[in-house]
Design an enzyme around this catalytic site. Sequence first.
Site, mmCIF file in Angstrom:
data_model
loop_
_atom_site.group_PDB
_atom_site.id
_atom_site.type_symbol
_atom_site.label_atom_id
_atom_site.label_comp_id
_atom_site.label_asym_id
_atom_site.label_seq_id
_atom_site.Cartn_x
_atom_site.Cartn_y
_atom_site.Cartn_z
ATOM 1 N N TYR A 84 0.963 -1.102 -0.047
ATOM 2 C CA TYR A 84 0.128 0.125 0.003
ATOM 3 C C TYR A 84 0.926 1.239 -0.136
ATOM 4 C CZ TYR A 84 -4.705 2.164 0.305
ATOM 5 O OH TYR A 84 -5.612 2.993 0.285
ATOM 6 N N LYS A 132 -3.518 8.152 2.885
ATOM 7 C CA LYS A 132 -4.764 7.965 3.703
ATOM 8 C C LYS A 132 -4.594 8.402 5.235
ATOM 9 C CE LYS A 132 -7.237 5.814 0.406
ATOM 10 N NZ LYS A 132 -8.423 6.661 -0.230
HETATM 11 P P1 NAD Z 1 -12.177 3.311 -8.566
HETATM 12 O O1 NAD Z 1 -11.053 3.110 -9.415
HETATM 13 O O2 NAD Z 1 -13.563 2.718 -9.007
HETATM 14 O O3 NAD Z 1 -12.285 4.845 -8.238
HETATM 15 C C1 NAD Z 1 -11.395 5.748 -8.193
HETATM 16 C C2 NAD Z 1 -11.774 6.985 -8.787
HETATM 17 O O4 NAD Z 1 -10.827 7.965 -8.537
HETATM 18 C C3 NAD Z 1 -12.200 6.848 -10.247
HETATM 19 O O5 NAD Z 1 -13.454 7.142 -10.472
HETATM 20 C C4 NAD Z 1 -11.085 7.803 -10.989
HETATM 21 O O6 NAD Z 1 -11.632 8.407 -11.987
HETATM 22 C C5 NAD Z 1 -10.915 8.843 -9.759
HETATM 23 N N1 NAD Z 1 -9.628 9.715 -9.819
HETATM 24 C C6 NAD Z 1 -8.496 9.366 -10.206
HETATM 25 N N2 NAD Z 1 -7.685 10.325 -10.259
HETATM 26 C C7 NAD Z 1 -8.436 11.492 -10.195
HETATM 27 C C8 NAD Z 1 -8.343 12.852 -10.584
HETATM 28 N N3 NAD Z 1 -7.160 13.399 -10.817
HETATM 29 N N4 NAD Z 1 -9.607 13.779 -10.709
HETATM 30 C C9 NAD Z 1 -10.937 13.138 -10.413
HETATM 31 N N5 NAD Z 1 -10.980 11.668 -9.765
HETATM 32 C C10 NAD Z 1 -9.674 11.050 -10.143
HETATM 33 O O7 NAD Z 1 -11.953 2.565 -7.299
HETATM 34 P P2 NAD Z 1 -12.693 2.466 -5.529
HETATM 35 O O8 NAD Z 1 -11.634 1.466 -5.091
HETATM 36 O O9 NAD Z 1 -13.756 2.522 -5.961
HETATM 37 O O10 NAD Z 1 -11.825 3.923 -5.019
HETATM 38 C C11 NAD Z 1 -12.574 4.724 -4.475
HETATM 39 C C12 NAD Z 1 -12.159 5.139 -3.078
HETATM 40 O O11 NAD Z 1 -12.297 4.227 -2.402
HETATM 41 C C13 NAD Z 1 -10.433 5.564 -3.141
HETATM 42 O O12 NAD Z 1 -10.437 6.658 -2.287
HETATM 43 C C14 NAD Z 1 -9.807 4.316 -2.600
HETATM 44 O O13 NAD Z 1 -8.594 4.689 -1.795
HETATM 45 C C15 NAD Z 1 -11.130 4.056 -1.684
HETATM 46 N N6 NAD Z 1 -10.937 2.525 -1.007
HETATM 47 C C16 NAD Z 1 -10.787 1.656 -1.908
HETATM 48 C C17 NAD Z 1 -10.818 0.054 -1.370
HETATM 49 C C18 NAD Z 1 -10.785 -0.928 -2.111
HETATM 50 O O14 NAD Z 1 -10.397 -2.157 -1.772
HETATM 51 N N7 NAD Z 1 -11.499 -0.902 -3.490
HETATM 52 C C19 NAD Z 1 -10.851 0.072 0.103
HETATM 53 C C20 NAD Z 1 -10.716 1.378 0.852
HETATM 54 C C21 NAD Z 1 -10.888 2.581 0.316
#
Ligand code: NAD
Length: 259
Positions: free
Chosen positions: A158, A165
Site C-alpha cells: 500500500y 490515507k
Molecule cells: P475506482 O477506480 O473505481 O475509483 C477511483 C476513482 O478515482 C476513479 O473514478 C477515478 O476516475 C478517480 N480519480 C483518479 N484520479 C482523479 C483525479 N485526478 N481527479 C478526479 N478523479 C480522479 O476505485 P475505488 O476502489 O472505488 O476507489 C474509490 C475510493 O475508495 C478511493 O479513495 C480508494 O482509496 C477507496 N478505497 C478503496 C478500497 C478498495 O479495496 N477498493 C478500500 C478502501 C478504500
Amino acid sequence: MLDLTGKNALVTGIANNRSIAWGIAQQLHKAGANIGITYLPDEKGKMEKKVAELVEPLNPSIFVPCNVQDDDQIQAAFDSVQDKWGRIDILIHCLAFANKDDLSGSFAETSRSGFATALDISTYSLVKLCGVAKPLMSEGGSIVTLTYLGGVRVIPNYNVMGIAKAGLEMSVRYLASELGPSNIRVNAISAGPIRTLASSAVGGILDMIHHVEEVAPLRRTVTQTEVGNTAAFLCSDLSSGITGQVIYVDAGYEIMGMG
Ligand code: NAD
C-alpha cells in the site's frame, strides 16, 4: 427512517460499475437524494461516455468533468452546482490515485513526484473540495470520504497510499472541527478490500481479499452496496451527532489482533 428526499448530493469518483462511488450513488438515489456526478475527463471523452451511460438510471441533474488536480475544473463543477441547485447538502469524495510503480516494491524508493501526486489527488483534494463546497452548504451538510486500513497499519504494497490515507483521516478531523460550527459534518468510511480499478493497482490485492475472507469476523469482505448504505446513513439525519470519525465497513477485520 433513512430519508434523503430533497437533499442535493454531489458524488465524485465513479469510473465504472465496480466503483465504490457507484455503490454510494445508487444508495443515495434510493434514499431519495438528487444526484450530481463528477467524472475524471480524458482526452478522447471515453470516460464521459462510459460514466454517462452507467449513471443514466439515477437521472443526475448535474454531470460535469472534474479532475481534482485542476482548480479551474473544480470551480466550474461547483459553479454548476450553484447554478442548478443553489445549495449542496452532501459531498462524496471517493477518489484516489498513486502511480502503479509506487504501489509495490520499496516504499523507501518512492519518488518525490510520485509522493506528491498521490497526496495531491488522494488527500489534498478533500481539503480543496471542502473549501469550495462550504459556501454552498448553506443549510449544513455531510461530507464523506473513503479511506483504508493501510492509513493506520502497514499493509503490504500500500506504501505511499498509506501515507495519503493517514493524511486524509487527519484532514477529516481538522475539517470536522472547522466546519462543525456551520453544521457541516465530515466523516470517513474505512472500507475493507474490494476489487475495483483503483485497488487492482495495489500489488497482491487478491491475496489481501482472500486473507480478509479467512480472518474477518464475518468471514468475508464487503460490497460496494454495504459501503453505500453506510454512506447514506452518514449523509442522513440519523447520524446527526457523528462527525470527525472513521467508520470501519470491513466485516470487522480491523479489530483482529492476529490480522
Ligand atoms: P475506482 O477506480 O473505481 O475509483 C477511483 C476513482 O478515482 C476513479 O473514478 C477515478 O476516475 C478517480 N480519480 C483518479 N484520479 C482523479 C483525479 N485526478 N481527479 C478526479 N478523479 C480522479 O476505485 P475505488 O476502489 O472505488 O476507489 C474509490 C475510493 O475508495 C478511493 O479513495 C480508494 O482509496 C477507496 N478505497 C478503496 C478500497 C478498495 O479495496 N477498493 C478500500 C478502501 C478504500
